[in-house]
Design a protein around this motif. Structure first.
Motif, PDB file in Angstrom:
ATOM      1  N   ALA A 168      12.060 -12.521   2.887  1.00 15.88           N
ATOM      2  CA  ALA A 168      12.907 -11.963   3.939  1.00 15.88           C
ATOM      3  C   ALA A 168      13.234 -10.538   3.534  1.00 15.88           C
ATOM      4  N   LYS A 169      12.319  -9.639   3.883  1.00 14.68           N
ATOM      5  CA  LYS A 169      12.542  -8.227   3.598  1.00 14.68           C
ATOM      6  C   LYS A 169      12.861  -7.539   4.917  1.00 14.68           C
ATOM      7  N   TYR A 170      14.062  -6.966   4.962  1.00 13.48           N
ATOM      8  CA  TYR A 170      14.552  -6.393   6.216  1.00 13.48           C
ATOM      9  C   TYR A 170      14.205  -4.912   6.331  1.00 13.48           C
TER      10      TYR A 170
ATOM     11  N   THR B 271      17.666  -5.345 -10.181  1.00 11.88           N
ATOM     12  CA  THR B 271      18.736  -4.361 -10.088  1.00 11.88           C
ATOM     13  C   THR B 271      18.482  -3.196 -11.037  1.00 11.88           C
ATOM     14  N   TYR B 272      18.785  -1.986 -10.531  1.00  7.22           N
ATOM     15  CA  TYR B 272      18.643  -0.787 -11.367  1.00  7.22           C
ATOM     16  C   TYR B 272      19.718  -0.751 -12.449  1.00  7.22           C
ATOM     17  N   PHE B 273      20.704  -1.627 -12.369  1.00  6.57           N
ATOM     18  CA  PHE B 273      21.734  -1.738 -13.414  1.00  6.57           C
ATOM     19  C   PHE B 273      21.289  -2.673 -14.548  1.00  6.57           C
TER      20      PHE B 273
ATOM     21  N   VAL C  59      19.029  -3.166  -3.794  1.00  5.67           N
ATOM     22  CA  VAL C  59      18.123  -2.029  -3.603  1.00  5.67           C
ATOM     23  C   VAL C  59      18.784  -0.687  -3.905  1.00  5.67           C
ATOM     24  N   SER C  60      17.959   0.344  -3.808  1.00  7.22           N
ATOM     25  CA  SER C  60      18.370   1.689  -4.210  1.00  7.22           C
ATOM     26  C   SER C  60      19.655   2.155  -3.517  1.00  7.22           C
ATOM     27  N   GLY C  61      19.802   1.871  -2.223  1.00 10.88           N
ATOM     28  CA  GLY C  61      20.996   2.325  -1.515  1.00 10.88           C
ATOM     29  C   GLY C  61      22.254   1.620  -2.016  1.00 10.88           C
TER      30      GLY C  61
ATOM     31  N   TYR D 251       6.753  -4.695  10.837  1.00  8.72           N
ATOM     32  CA  TYR D 251       6.447  -5.687   9.795  1.00  8.72           C
ATOM     33  C   TYR D 251       7.683  -6.128   9.013  1.00  8.72           C
ATOM     34  N   GLN D 252       8.621  -5.249   8.720  1.00 11.24           N
ATOM     35  CA  GLN D 252       9.848  -5.701   8.056  1.00 11.24           C
ATOM     36  C   GLN D 252      10.781  -6.323   9.098  1.00 11.24           C
ATOM     37  N   MET D 253      11.689  -7.205   8.634  1.00  3.25           N
ATOM     38  CA  MET D 253      12.489  -7.992   9.580  1.00  3.25           C
ATOM     39  C   MET D 253      13.649  -7.217  10.186  1.00  3.25           C
TER      40      MET D 253
ATOM     41  N   VAL E  58      14.938 -12.273  -1.188  1.00  2.00           N
ATOM     42  CA  VAL E  58      15.688 -11.676  -0.087  1.00  2.00           C
ATOM     43  C   VAL E  58      15.992 -10.228  -0.466  1.00  2.00           C
ATOM     44  N   LYS E  59      15.824  -9.319   0.481  1.00  2.10           N
ATOM     45  CA  LYS E  59      16.006  -7.895   0.198  1.00  2.10           C
ATOM     46  C   LYS E  59      16.410  -7.165   1.456  1.00  2.10           C
ATOM     47  N   PRO E  60      17.442  -6.303   1.398  1.00  2.22           N
ATOM     48  CA  PRO E  60      18.401  -6.053   0.318  1.00  2.22           C
ATOM     49  C   PRO E  60      19.228  -7.293  -0.030  1.00  2.22           C
TER      50      PRO E  60
ATOM     51  N   LEU F  28       0.799  -1.231   0.000  1.00  7.73           N
ATOM     52  CA  LEU F  28       0.000   0.000   0.000  1.00  7.73           C
ATOM     53  C   LEU F  28       0.832   1.281   0.000  1.00  7.73           C
ATOM     54  N   ASP F  29       2.137   1.202   0.289  1.00  6.72           N
ATOM     55  CA  ASP F  29       2.861   2.445   0.581  1.00  6.72           C
ATOM     56  C   ASP F  29       2.767   3.565  -0.462  1.00  6.72           C
ATOM     57  N   PRO F  30       2.749   3.273  -1.788  1.00  6.40           N
ATOM     58  CA  PRO F  30       2.646   4.418  -2.711  1.00  6.40           C
ATOM     59  C   PRO F  30       1.277   5.103  -2.648  1.00  6.40           C
TER      60      PRO F  30
ATOM     61  N   PHE G 297      15.051   5.096  -2.670  1.00  2.02           N
ATOM     62  CA  PHE G 297      13.797   4.643  -3.284  1.00  2.02           C
ATOM     63  C   PHE G 297      12.617   5.447  -2.738  1.00  2.02           C
ATOM     64  N   ARG G 298      12.610   5.643  -1.424  1.00  3.19           N
ATOM     65  CA  ARG G 298      11.502   6.395  -0.820  1.00  3.19           C
ATOM     66  C   ARG G 298      11.538   7.837  -1.303  1.00  3.19           C
ATOM     67  N   GLY G 299      12.742   8.338  -1.590  1.00  5.36           N
ATOM     68  CA  GLY G 299      12.860   9.679  -2.179  1.00  5.36           C
ATOM     69  C   GLY G 299      12.271   9.696  -3.581  1.00  5.36           C
TER      70      GLY G 299
ATOM     71  N   ASP H  88       8.240   3.889  11.918  1.00  2.00           N
ATOM     72  CA  ASP H  88       9.102   3.175  10.984  1.00  2.00           C
ATOM     73  C   ASP H  88       8.416   1.870  10.604  1.00  2.00           C
ATOM     74  N   LYS H  89       9.134   0.997   9.890  1.00  2.97           N
ATOM     75  CA  LYS H  89       8.498  -0.221   9.387  1.00  2.97           C
ATOM     76  C   LYS H  89       8.899  -1.468  10.181  1.00  2.97           C
ATOM     77  N   LYS H  90       9.444  -1.243  11.380  1.00  2.00           N
ATOM     78  CA  LYS H  90      10.033  -2.366  12.129  1.00  2.00           C
ATOM     79  C   LYS H  90       9.020  -3.361  12.685  1.00  2.00           C
TER      80      LYS H  90
ATOM     81  N   PRO I  22       4.202  -9.374  -3.596  1.00  2.00           N
ATOM     82  CA  PRO I  22       3.883  -8.677  -2.351  1.00  2.00           C
ATOM     83  C   PRO I  22       5.141  -8.283  -1.575  1.00  2.00           C
ATOM     84  N   SER I  23       5.299  -6.970  -1.354  1.00  2.00           N
ATOM     85  CA  SER I  23       6.501  -6.450  -0.689  1.00  2.00           C
ATOM     86  C   SER I  23       6.170  -5.874   0.685  1.00  2.00           C
ATOM     87  N   ASP I  24       4.968  -6.170   1.162  1.00  2.00           N
ATOM     88  CA  ASP I  24       4.423  -5.502   2.350  1.00  2.00           C
ATOM     89  C   ASP I  24       4.811  -6.142   3.677  1.00  2.00           C
TER      90      ASP I  24
HETATM   91  C1  PBG Z   1       7.743  -0.802  -0.469  1.00  2.00           C
HETATM   92  C2  PBG Z   1       9.010  -1.073  -1.213  1.00  2.00           C
HETATM   93  C3  PBG Z   1      10.241  -0.515  -0.867  1.00  2.00           C
HETATM   94  C4  PBG Z   1      11.153  -0.953  -1.809  1.00  2.00           C
HETATM   95  C5  PBG Z   1      10.467  -1.784  -2.714  1.00  2.00           C
HETATM   96  N1  PBG Z   1       9.146  -1.848  -2.316  1.00  2.00           N
HETATM   97  C6  PBG Z   1      10.590   0.436   0.199  1.00  2.00           C
HETATM   98  C7  PBG Z   1      10.186   0.175   1.580  1.00  2.00           C
HETATM   99  O1  PBG Z   1       9.875  -0.941   1.989  1.00  2.00           O
HETATM  100  O2  PBG Z   1      10.158   1.157   2.319  1.00  2.00           O
HETATM  101  C8  PBG Z   1      12.591  -0.550  -1.795  1.00  2.00           C
HETATM  102  C9  PBG Z   1      13.373  -0.791  -3.026  1.00  2.00           C
HETATM  103  C10 PBG Z   1      14.673  -0.068  -3.084  1.00  2.00           C
HETATM  104  O3  PBG Z   1      15.162   0.543  -2.100  1.00  2.00           O
HETATM  105  O4  PBG Z   1      15.283  -0.108  -4.157  1.00  2.00           O
HETATM  106  N2  PBG Z   1       6.731  -1.713  -0.517  1.00  2.00           N
END
Ligand code: PBG
Length: 335
Positions: A203-205, A321-323, A282-284, A229-231, A256-258, A125-127, A213-215, A225-227, A173-175
């Motif tokens: 395993a999304k940390y 990957t963005y590459f 990921v973006s960072g 639900y995220q790991m 797995v992410k990142p 849902l975040d966007p 990415f959030r920017g 924060d997202k702690k 699903p990334s939630d």
């Molecule tokens: C949110 C989502 C995020 C990313 C992908 N999907 C950000 C977050 O969980 O806050 C991050 C991807 C990235 O940093 O490249 N559902």
């Protein structure tokens, strides 16, 4: 003159020429391993993203062109992330299942231009959420935030169905809500979308590497924060537990992410499960390579290639990957 060592075993013999190195090479990257994440917005122009040099928020037309360029480079899978206008954001994020929303229109445009490409969509849902969280937020009288699990899962099912109806091949699903893979599987099957796959963010940390990415999407949580639900980045066994749940709930691919800072988690899941493993650089991770290369301290292409090879060697079958476009093009030239 130094004396010859009595060394019957010399490991360097297997590294003596490019041809021999080719024979003994254990891991090879292919363009078909790569998944290209793309940002889009509902505007006629393409905007460069300040926090992610080289990336844009594409218009629909720009998106189709960029997918075409990636296709020509050998990329065969893309994943979309929308920047939604503030006026469309609500506490429950209902815009996420609008059949004429930005993502369904993007899926239709890209699939009609490139029917052979695999379109993956992000389910969260975040966007769309006015609180900037992946789920519905409830605030207690003392101001404490609670992310409502079961209520969110019902909305995610509607979002996944909406993407399937528009022609997505894989929903992702990334939630990190509990039970969402099973519920999305049932919702898809009940609507005769049994061929739509689920790529689960298993395993999304709760990572600081998501900052750029959030920017790009203006999707940072407004509060908290997202702690919950995220790991926790400290945990490995918990990833096995999450993976077991996703496997029993019917996930087709585990993610797995990142990626780079979590190579041990990729290896752990690779060894413990038979399902394909995806990893998200990921973006960072992307920005750190881009920034260091911009200042001339490292060779962007070589470091990007090595980072992706490391992720694959750790056990990933596919890498977001963005590459993707640039590296696929480079790999294609080598063959
Ligand atoms: C949110 C989502 C995020 C990313 C992908 N999907 C950000 C977050 O969980 O806050 C991050 C991807 C990235 O940093 O490249 N559902």
């Amino acid at each position: 003159m130094s004396e010859k060592l009595n060394l019957p075993i010399r490991a360097r013999r297997n590294r003596k020429s490019e041809a021999v190195r080719g024979l003994v090479r254990e891991t090879v990257l292919h363009p078909s391993d790569l998944i290209y994440p793309l940002f889009l917005h509902d505007a006629p122009q393409n905007d460069p993203i300040a926090s992610m040099p080289g990336c844009h928020r594409w218009s629909l037309e720009g998106l189709v062109n960029e997918v075409g360029a990636a296709w020509n480079a050998g990329v065969r899978a893309v994943v979309f992330f929308p920047k939604i206008g503030e006026t469309f954001k609500t506490p429950r994020g209902e815009e996420c299942f609008n059949p004429d929303g930005l993502i369904p229109r993007a899926i239709r445009a890209v699939k009609s231009a490139f029917p052979g490409i695999t379109v993956i969509t992000d389910v969260a849902l975040d966007p769309y959420n006015s609180d900037g969280h992946d789920g519905v937020v409830e605030r207690s009288s003392s101001g404490e935030l609670k992310i409502l699990n079961d209520e969110t899962v019902a909305l995610l099912c509607r979002q996944a169905l909406c993407h399937a109806e528009a022609g997505a091949d894989i929903v992702s699903p990334s939630d990190m809500m509990d039970g969402r893979v099973g519920q999305i599987r049932s919702a898809l099957d009940a609507a005769a979308y049994e061929d739509i796959s689920i790529l689960s963010y298993t395993a999304k940390y709760a990572s600081a590497y998501y900052g750029p990415f959030r920017g790009a999407l203006d999707s940072a949580p407004k509060d908290g924060d997202k702690k919950t639900y995220q790991m926790d980045p400290a945990n490995r066994r918990e990833a096995l537990r999450e993976a077991e749940l996703d496997v029993t709930e019917g996930a087709d691919i585990l993610m797995v992410k990142p990626a780079g800072p979590y190579l041990d988690i990729i290896r752990t899941l690779r060894d413990a499960f038979d399902l394909p493993i995806a990893a998200y650089q990921v973006s960072g991770e992307y920005l750190m390579i881009k920034s260091a290369a911009k200042d001339g301290w490292i060779d962007e292409e070589k470091v990007a290639m090595e980072s992706l090879l490391g992720i694959k060697r750790a056990g990933a079958d596919m890498i977001l990957t963005y590459f993707a476009k640039d590296i696929a093009a480079r790999l294609g030239e080598r063959n």
